[in-house]
Each structure stands twice: as structure tokens, then as C-alpha cells.
Design an enzyme around this catalytic site. Structure first.
Site, PDB file in Angstrom:
ATOM      1  N   THR A  40       8.371  -0.703   3.125  1.00  0.00           N
ATOM      2  CA  THR A  40       8.861   0.349   2.719  1.00  0.00           C
ATOM      3  C   THR A  40      10.148   0.960   1.884  1.00  0.00           C
ATOM      4  O   THR A  40       9.826   1.631   1.137  1.00  0.00           O
ATOM      5  CB  THR A  40       9.003   1.249   3.856  1.00  0.00           C
TER       6      THR A  40
ATOM      7  N   PHE B 268       0.758  -1.130  -0.121  1.00  0.00           N
ATOM      8  CA  PHE B 268      -0.104  -0.155  -0.039  1.00  0.00           C
ATOM      9  C   PHE B 268       0.693   1.507   0.193  1.00  0.00           C
ATOM     10  O   PHE B 268       0.163   2.214  -0.360  1.00  0.00           O
ATOM     11  CB  PHE B 268      -1.203  -0.030   1.309  1.00  0.00           C
ATOM     12  N   LYS B 269       2.195   0.965   0.343  1.00  0.00           N
ATOM     13  CA  LYS B 269       2.816   2.419   0.136  1.00  0.00           C
ATOM     14  C   LYS B 269       3.193   2.763  -0.910  1.00  0.00           C
ATOM     15  O   LYS B 269       3.683   3.424  -0.838  1.00  0.00           O
ATOM     16  CB  LYS B 269       4.414   2.105   1.669  1.00  0.00           C
ATOM     17  N   ASP B 270       2.834   1.827  -1.799  1.00  0.00           N
ATOM     18  CA  ASP B 270       3.419   2.097  -2.943  1.00  0.00           C
ATOM     19  C   ASP B 270       2.472   3.695  -3.616  1.00  0.00           C
ATOM     20  O   ASP B 270       3.319   5.045  -4.259  1.00  0.00           O
ATOM     21  CB  ASP B 270       2.774   1.707  -4.665  1.00  0.00           C
TER      22      ASP B 270
ATOM     23  N   LEU C 147       4.203   6.822  -1.278  1.00  0.00           N
ATOM     24  CA  LEU C 147       5.403   7.504  -2.200  1.00  0.00           C
ATOM     25  C   LEU C 147       5.532   7.631  -4.099  1.00  0.00           C
ATOM     26  O   LEU C 147       6.951   8.365  -3.998  1.00  0.00           O
ATOM     27  CB  LEU C 147       6.609   5.848  -1.773  1.00  0.00           C
TER      28      LEU C 147
END
Length: 258
Positions: free
Chosen positions: A113, A80-82, A85
């Protein structure tokens, strides 16, 4: 900075937006047109989401008995950090190019991350990224995502200890302001405000998808379960951005699942 306030009319307008358009509206609340002109901001966000596998970027999957799952894994690294970021990296490169600056990004990771940060800036001419990964504490696929990138601006090091332990020397480095300034250091970990800003869209989008109407008083309640490690995603809970009459419905949005 004063926290923006949203009224019911704005929420109704936002409720029909796609996920990328919702991100654009949210970011515009905090990023003035003097800082990034609106057309440039929209282009940066479109560019950030251009590599996602699903055309809607984020999708709500409707299961049985009123249970829904918000699919946040359609980015390059399946984390989900895509989402946050990819946008943060676009904003960063925008400012670096305008100011003709170079930064070195230092990231500590427990897995997702690091790979998402690498994907967001790999090949960027104004950014070098140093990622510290705890040896033996990441999944094999996460380790491969980080250690098989061959861009010259990507530097990955395996370290002893777990992710909490490797955070300590990183905190020590960033506490040395003279060193940070000399080497133009920054981080893309969860402490970066831009990540929290973009992640706010997850909660708004999920709420709008799960709520049939915003015409009721008070607004309908939606229960959100957030699997988490350090509560970085949960930190983006948007309740405080609403005027007081609307806050109770959003303040009960999220239940923390340990």
C-alpha cells in the site's frame, strides 16, 4: 446513497468491455456527472492507467484444468493496489485543483500500500503524503520503493512494531476531528471507498473472462480464490449490486484463502 442495481442486459453489455472501460462504467454508477462530467471521468481513468506495463492493464492468464490467474501486477510497483490507488489519486487531485485545496495523506503500510500510494501522488502539488513503514517487516524491494522517491511531497518514516501496531496511532490521529480538519488529513488505506469501488472491477472482469455465456439461468458460477491479509480486495465483492434473481451466482464468487 442507494446501491445501484444491475440487470442482465447491462451485464451482457459490460461483458465485452476492456478493463479500463469496465472501470469507467462502474465508477459512473457512483460518481454523478454533476460531480465529475463523464468525459473528465474517462480522461482521469485513462490517465491513471497510462503507466501500466500491459496494454490491457489487467490480463487473465489461462492455465490447465480450467484454472485461471488474473494478473493484477502490471502497475508501477507490481502490486494490485496500483489499480485502485492510481484512480483514487486522479480523482483526489481533480477535486483538489477545482477547490484550490491541499491535503496531507497519512498511510500505514505493511509494504505494497505504501509504495502504491506514493507512486500515485508523488509530485502532486496539492498533496503531501506521509507513509509509516514498520522497520524490518517489509520486503527489501518494497522498502526501496518507498525510501528512494525524491519528490518533495513524499515523507517516509520507519517505525517500531508491525503494521497492525502502527495502525493504532493512525486511528488515534483520525479520531481527533479538530486535528484532522486543521491539517486537512486523509488516508489512502483500504478504508477509502474509492479503492473499494475500483477494485469491484477485478471481480466483474474475472467473471466475464471466465464465463462463456451469460444466457443461462441462473448465471454460471465462478470460484475465485483471493490471497489476502485484511480482506481489502475481497470487500469489493459485487454481489450486492445485482438484483435478487442474479445474486446467488455472484455471492458464491469468492472463497477466502487464509
Amino acid at each position: 446513497m442507494e446501491l445501484p442495481q444491475l440487470d442482465r442486459e447491462t451485464l451482457c453489455q459490460w461483458s465485452t468491455l476492456s478493463y479500463p472501460d469496465l472501470v469507467k462504467e462502474l465508477c459512473a454508477l457512483f460518481i454523478s456527472s454533476e460531480l465529475i462530467p463523464k468525459d473528465d471521468l474517462n480522461d482521469l481513468i485513462d490517465r491513471a492507467f497510462s503507466r501500466f506495463r500491459h496494454k490491457e492493464v489487467v490480463r487473465l492468464s489461462r492455465l490447465k484444468n480450467g484454472l485461471n490467474v488474473l494478473e493484477l501486477w502490471h502497475g508501477v510497483t507490481y502490486a494490485f493496489k496500483d489499480l485502485s490507488l492510481s484512480c483514487t489519486a486522479q480523482f483526489l487531485q481533480y477535486f483538489l485543483e477545482k477547490r484550490e485545496k491541499h491535503v496531507t495523506v497519512v498511510v500505514g503500510t505493511s509494504g505494497d500500500t505504501g509504495s502504491a500510494a506514493i507512486e500515485s501522488v508523488q509530485g502532486a502539488k496539492n498533496v503531501d503524503i506521509i507513509v509509516l513503514l514498520p522497520k524490518g517487516h517489509c520486503t527489501k524491494i518494497q522498502e526501496l520503493q518507498m525510501t528512494t522517491v525524491l519528490k518533495e511531497n513524499v515523507h517516509v518514516f520507519g517505525v517500531e512494531g508491525n503494521s497492525d501496531e502502527l495502525d493504532e496511532p493512525i486511528k488515534t490521529v483520525f479520531a481527533d476531528m479538530a486535528f484532522v480538519k486543521k491539517h486537512n488529513l486523509m488516508s489512502l488505506n483500504s478504508i477509502n471507498w474509492s479503492r473499494v469501488l475500483v477494485q469491484m472491477a477485478h471481480h466483474f472482469f474475472a467473471y466475464f473472462q471466465c464465463t462463456p455465456s451469460l444466457d443461462t439461468h441462473p448465471l454460471p458460477l465462478v470460484e475465485v480464490v483471493v490471497p489476502t491479509g485484511a480482506a481489502g480486495n475481497l470487500a469489493a465483492l459485487p454481489g450486492a449490486a445485482l438484483p435478487l434473481p442474479l445474486q446467488p451466482s455472484f455471492q458464491k464468487l469468492s472463497w477466502l484463502l487464509a
